[in-house]
Each structure stands twice: as structure tokens, then as C-alpha cells.
Design an enzyme around this catalytic site. Sequence first.
Site, mmCIF file in Angstrom:
data_model
loop_
_atom_site.group_PDB
_atom_site.id
_atom_site.type_symbol
_atom_site.label_atom_id
_atom_site.label_comp_id
_atom_site.label_asym_id
_atom_site.label_seq_id
_atom_site.Cartn_x
_atom_site.Cartn_y
_atom_site.Cartn_z
ATOM 1 N N ASP A 74 -1.926 14.646 -9.563
ATOM 2 C CA ASP A 74 -3.213 14.719 -8.857
ATOM 3 C C ASP A 74 -4.225 15.461 -9.722
ATOM 4 O OD1 ASP A 74 -2.085 13.595 -6.524
ATOM 5 O OD2 ASP A 74 -1.390 15.567 -5.859
ATOM 6 N N LYS A 104 4.263 10.711 -9.215
ATOM 7 C CA LYS A 104 3.567 10.115 -8.068
ATOM 8 C C LYS A 104 2.129 9.816 -8.469
ATOM 9 C CE LYS A 104 2.145 12.339 -4.141
ATOM 10 N NZ LYS A 104 0.831 11.889 -3.619
ATOM 11 N N ASP A 127 1.629 6.020 -4.255
ATOM 12 C CA ASP A 127 1.319 6.592 -2.936
ATOM 13 C C ASP A 127 -0.098 6.197 -2.522
ATOM 14 O OD1 ASP A 127 1.379 8.112 -0.635
ATOM 15 O OD2 ASP A 127 0.984 10.009 -1.669
ATOM 16 N N LEU A 128 -0.240 4.941 -2.100
ATOM 17 C CA LEU A 128 -1.564 4.449 -1.704
ATOM 18 C C LEU A 128 -1.687 4.293 -0.185
ATOM 19 C CD1 LEU A 128 -2.178 1.836 -4.574
ATOM 20 C CD2 LEU A 128 -2.701 4.283 -4.512
ATOM 21 N N LYS A 129 -0.624 4.617 0.529
ATOM 22 C CA LYS A 129 -0.637 4.669 2.015
ATOM 23 C C LYS A 129 -1.316 3.449 2.624
ATOM 24 C CE LYS A 129 -0.500 9.738 2.220
ATOM 25 N NZ LYS A 129 -0.596 10.050 0.776
ATOM 26 N N HIS A 151 -2.396 0.564 5.010
ATOM 27 C CA HIS A 151 -2.531 0.429 6.471
ATOM 28 C C HIS A 151 -3.524 -0.691 6.714
ATOM 29 C CE1 HIS A 151 -3.698 2.409 10.586
ATOM 30 N NE2 HIS A 151 -3.090 1.253 10.711
ATOM 31 N N ASP A 152 -3.022 -1.870 7.100
ATOM 32 C CA ASP A 152 -3.919 -3.012 7.272
ATOM 33 C C ASP A 152 -3.210 -4.062 8.115
ATOM 34 O OD1 ASP A 152 -6.054 -4.941 6.761
ATOM 35 O OD2 ASP A 152 -6.565 -3.658 5.055
ATOM 36 N N PRO A 195 -0.969 -7.457 8.846
ATOM 37 C CA PRO A 195 0.287 -7.815 8.171
ATOM 38 C C PRO A 195 0.103 -8.564 6.855
ATOM 39 C CG PRO A 195 0.544 -8.101 10.528
ATOM 40 C CD PRO A 195 -0.909 -7.757 10.320
ATOM 41 N N THR A 220 0.222 15.480 7.699
ATOM 42 C CA THR A 220 0.404 16.889 8.074
ATOM 43 C C THR A 220 -0.921 17.646 8.100
ATOM 44 O OG1 THR A 220 0.967 17.299 5.792
ATOM 45 C CG2 THR A 220 2.799 17.144 7.327
ATOM 46 N N ARG A 226 7.184 24.611 -2.301
ATOM 47 C CA ARG A 226 6.738 25.725 -3.128
ATOM 48 C C ARG A 226 7.946 26.525 -3.589
ATOM 49 N NH1 ARG A 226 3.125 23.053 -3.445
ATOM 50 N NH2 ARG A 226 0.920 23.394 -3.081
ATOM 51 N N GLN A 267 -1.355 24.369 1.150
ATOM 52 C CA GLN A 267 -0.160 24.049 1.941
ATOM 53 C C GLN A 267 0.184 25.259 2.799
ATOM 54 O OE1 GLN A 267 1.185 21.134 2.016
ATOM 55 N NE2 GLN A 267 1.059 20.121 0.028
ATOM 56 N N GLY A 273 3.488 19.097 -6.729
ATOM 57 C CA GLY A 273 2.282 18.920 -7.525
ATOM 58 C C GLY A 273 1.930 20.172 -8.296
ATOM 59 N N ARG A 274 0.988 20.926 -7.724
ATOM 60 C CA ARG A 274 0.410 22.052 -8.463
ATOM 61 C C ARG A 274 1.384 23.105 -8.967
ATOM 62 N NH1 ARG A 274 -3.910 22.297 -3.802
ATOM 63 N NH2 ARG A 274 -2.007 21.569 -2.799
#
Length: 246
Positions: free
Chosen positions: A18, A39, A66-68, A70-71, A73, A130, A192, A201, A221-222
Site C-alpha cells: 500500500d 497484496k 484485493d479489489l473487493k 461487488h457487482d 453476477p 472492519t 501487529r 488499526q 502492511g506497515r
Amino acid sequence: MAPQLTSDPAEQIIVALDGMAPQQALAFAAAMPELRWVKVGLELYVAGGPAVVQQLREQGKRVFLDLKFHDIPATMAGACRSAARLGAELITVHACAGAEALRAAQTAACASAAAAGFSEPTLLAVTVLTSWDPTRFAAELAIGEPVATYVPRLAQLAAAAGIGGCVCSPLEVAALRAAHPEPFALVTPGIRPAGAALGDQQRVMTPAQAIEAGSSQLVIGRPITAAKDPAAAFAACCAELAVQSE
Ligand code: C5P
């Protein structure tokens, strides 16, 4: 079918690329030969496109895209077809797209990977992000069911539609694992290492705690990307998991 589960720590850690421009992300990954999984999220993909995935794969990295999605079918199926053709091995979809869309996505991803000569990718369902505060979630979306039971409901919907796993918070892992034994994948961000900065987080676990709770892979990530010595930070996370599995 989810990939073979492994207790090799380097296979269990996925580093989130990221906040990096494509060239930076590629250089970062290339400088870490021990790193197996990366990722690629929305920020990097929108900047670098399919080329960034292809170049990471040419470096020998395994890619979690990781493009999530949602559309509807047909569009979910098309997106997953394209993602699998790129060689992405983990691909996120939103469970709330519904069973028909999830089934279409799963079928398309598997067919596309097979046609390209790749092994079957694992689709991962996102349940409730989350970042939602449970009170705001109920009020803004007019969803009466508490997040605590809505998450397992969506995970069950995804599993019943043939999806191979979920992305979940460390605090959700134990309950989801009890309902969905391996090889159902539970991929967990919000990790972490002891002593690392929390950043934004709030509810975190250490790598060892999350694996102990039932995670199959961790997204970090970080704590690694922003470390002075990312290779050493990655090695420390691997060492923590290696000690645990002894
Ligand atoms: O830097 P950090 O370890 O917090 O990065 C976590 C990664 O996991 C980021 O790519 C973030 O978008 C993602 N993520 C998350 N929490 C979720 C789902 C995804 O932090 N619930």
C-alpha cells in the site's frame, strides 16, 4: 478448492503493497527475495493496472489481488475471469453481492485459471468491513442484525456458494474457524507484531496469536513496509511463526 495449507511461515505472510507507486512497489518486492506473497490493493492496481500484477509474478511473487468486487453476477464473473487470467491466486469479492454473483465469480475464476494453465485461485469473501462502527452500520444501512452475527451469516452465504475463504478481523477468526474448518481460508489483516505501532488499526493480534486463533494467512502492511529494514521486519514475523509451530 483452497490451496494446500502450509505451516511454512513465509507462505503465511502476505505483505500489503500500500502507499507505493508501481515502480516503488516493484522495487520493494524485488529487494525482498524471501517474500513470497504480496497484496495488490485498489490504490496500486488503479495506478499500475494489470502490468503491475504481471511484473510481480515475473519476480516470482504470488499475488493476492484485493479489489473487493461487488457487482451484478455477469460483471463479477467477468472481473474474476480477468483477475484469474492474470495469475492472481487470491481474489476478493464482497459476500453481500449475493449467492448468484458469488457462484458466477467462482465458476468464472476457476475456468479462466484452468484455460491459462494456472492452478485454481481462491476467492475470498469480504463480510463487513472492519472500518464500520456497529452502531453506524445499523443506522446508515438500516440492517437490524448485529454485526457479530451478520459477519458469520455472510461467511456462511459465501461458503455455501463455493467461495474458498474469507477475509476477517483477528477477532472474528476463532468463531469463523469453528464454523468453517480448513481448507476454508481465513486471511487476516489487523496484525501487529508485539511492540509495533498500531497506526489506524484498533483491534489487533500478533502474527502468532492470529495463526493460533485459526488464520490461514496474515496480511501485514506497515509493520513491514514502513520498517527501517523491511527484510528484517519480515524475517522477524517469520521467526515468530516458526517458534510457534515448533
Ligand atoms: O498497514 P496494515 O498492516 O494496517 O495494512 C493492512 C492491510 O489490510 C491494508 O491493505 C488494508 O487495506 C487491509 N485491510 C485491513 N482491515 C480490513 C481489511 C483489509 O486493514 N478489515
